[in-house]
Design an enzyme around this catalytic site. Structure first.
Site: not given
Length: 320
Positions: A187, A195, A204, A230
Site C-alpha cells: 500500500d 490526488n 495516475d 493504491e
C-alpha cells in the site's frame, strides 16, 4: 421440391465444395485423400503442400508429424480413425497453426459421410469429410476480451480477479503437493494526499511509476497485480515466509529509492507491505489476504515505509 433435371447432384458436388470457405478434403476408409475443394488446394499450396495432398494418406501425415504441434496432430489422426471405423459419428477441435508472420487458429471437423449404402459394413462405404475453417478473427477477439477481463487498464498489471484465480492454483498446489507459497500486499503511503494536492492525473503517473518499480524488483515467477486504488499484491510460488520477506523488502526499497516523475513535477513515495504464507487449512485465498492485510496495518501503525509479516500465532516485525 422442384427437380433440376438440368443438373445432377454429382454435377453439383464439386462446385458446391469449391464455393465453401472452409478447407475440405474427403478421405476413404484407409485415410487416403480422394477429393479436395479449392480452399484446401490454396491452403496446401500456401503451406508448402504438394498437389493439395491428393492421393496421399491423411492418417500417415498425422502420424509423421514432428516438432511443435506433433502431439495434437497425432491425436487428431486418431480421431479421424475413430470416425472412419464407426467408433464415433463426428469430432471437432480448435487448434493453433501459427505461421512465421501471423497468428492463426482453425476449427477442424471430421464427419462420417453418409452414402447410399449407409447400412453396409463394406469398407468402401466408410468415408469421412475433414474440414478446417479459419477462426483467427474470433480467437484474437477472445484473447483481447480475456486480457481485458484480467488486466488493470491503468498499469497493465494483472487485476484482482486474475490475482485471486492465480492464488487459488497455488493454494491447491500447497494442499495437494505441499509446495509452499506466499503473498504480500503493498500500500502506497499517504497516496490520497497526491490526488488531493496534485490531482488524479499526477496520481495516475505515480501508480504507473511504482508498477514499473515493483515489476523490476520481483522475480520472473512472481505474480504482480493491482488489487485496489493504491493497493498492489504479489504472489510468490514455491516461496516460504523468509523468501517472501526478502522480495518484499526489495520492493519497498525500490519505491523509497526512486523519484516519481509526474506531470506536476517530481515526487517521493514510500510503501508499507504486509507478508504472509498460505496455510493448508486456508479455505480460500481470502484467508491469506486477510492475514497479509493485518500485517500491512501493523506496518502502517509502526511508522510506514516498512515490511511486517505474520506467522501462525505470532506477529514478527521486520524493520523497514
Amino acid at each position: 421440391m422442384m427437380e433440376m433435371d438440368w443438373l445432377s447432384e454429382r454435377q453439383l458436388a464439386g462446385p458446391v465444395l469449391d464455393a465453401l470457405t472452409a478447407s475440405i478434403c474427403v478421405v476413404d476408409h484407409s485415410g487416403v485423400i480422394v477429393a479436395v475443394n479449392e480452399a484446401w488446394r490454396h491452403f496446401s499450396k500456401d503451406n508448402g503442400g504438394k498437389d493439395a495432398f491428393l492421393g496421399e494418406n491423411y492418417l500417415d501425415a498425422c502420424r509423421r508429424a514432428t516438432g511443435e504441434g506433433a502431439d495434437a496432430a497425432h491425436c487428431f489422426g486418431q480421431n479421424v480413425e475413430d470416425v472412419l471405423s464407426g467408433r464415433c459419428e463426428r469430432f471437432e477441435t480448435e487448434y493453433p497453426c501459427h505461421s512465421p508472420d501471423k497468428r492463426r487458429w482453425f476449427l477442424a471437423r471430421v464427419t462420417k459421410l453418409r452414402t447410399g449404402e449407409a447400412a453396409s459394413t463394406n469398407d468402401a462405404t466408410r468415408v469421412a469429410v475433414i474440414s478446417h475453417q479459419e477462426i483467427t478473427t474470433r480467437k484474437l477477439l477472445e484473447c483481447d476480451l480475456k486480457k481485458l477481463a484480467e488486466t488493470d487498464e491503468l498499469t497493465g498489471l494483472k487485476n484482482r480477479r486474475k490475482f485471486l484465480a492465480s492464488a487459488d492454483i497455488l493454494l491447491e498446489q500447497l494442499k495437494r503437493e505441499g509446495v509452499p507459497a506466499s503473498m504480500f500486499i503493498i500500500d502506497l503511503d499517504h497516496f490520497k494526499s497526491i490526488n488531493d494536492t496534485h490531482g488524479h492525473a499526477a496520481g495516475d503517473d505515480a501508480l504507473r511509476h511504482v508498477a514499473e518499480q515493483f515489476d523490476r524488483a520481483i522475480r520472473r515467477s512472481d505474480v504482480l497485480a493491482r488489487i485496489g486504488g493504491e493497493e498492489f499484491a504479489v504472489l510468490l510460488p514455491n516461496t516460504d515466509e523468509w523468501g517472501a520477506i526478502m522480495v518484499a523488502e526489495r520492493v519497498r526499497a525500490s519505491v523509497a529509492d526512486s523519484i516519481v516523475d509526474t506531470r506536476v513535477g517530481k515526487l517521493n513515495l514510500t510503501a508499507s507491505i504486509g507478508v504472509t504464507t498460505f496455510w493448508k487449512d486456508d479455505r480460500s485465498p481470502d484467508a491469506a489476504l486477510g492475514r497479509a492485510d493485518a500485517a500491512l496495518y501493523l506496518a502502517k501503525d509502526g511508522g510506514r515505509n516498512r515490511v511486517r509479516t505474520s506467522t501462525r500465532g505470532l506477529w514478527s516485525p521486520v524493520a523497514g
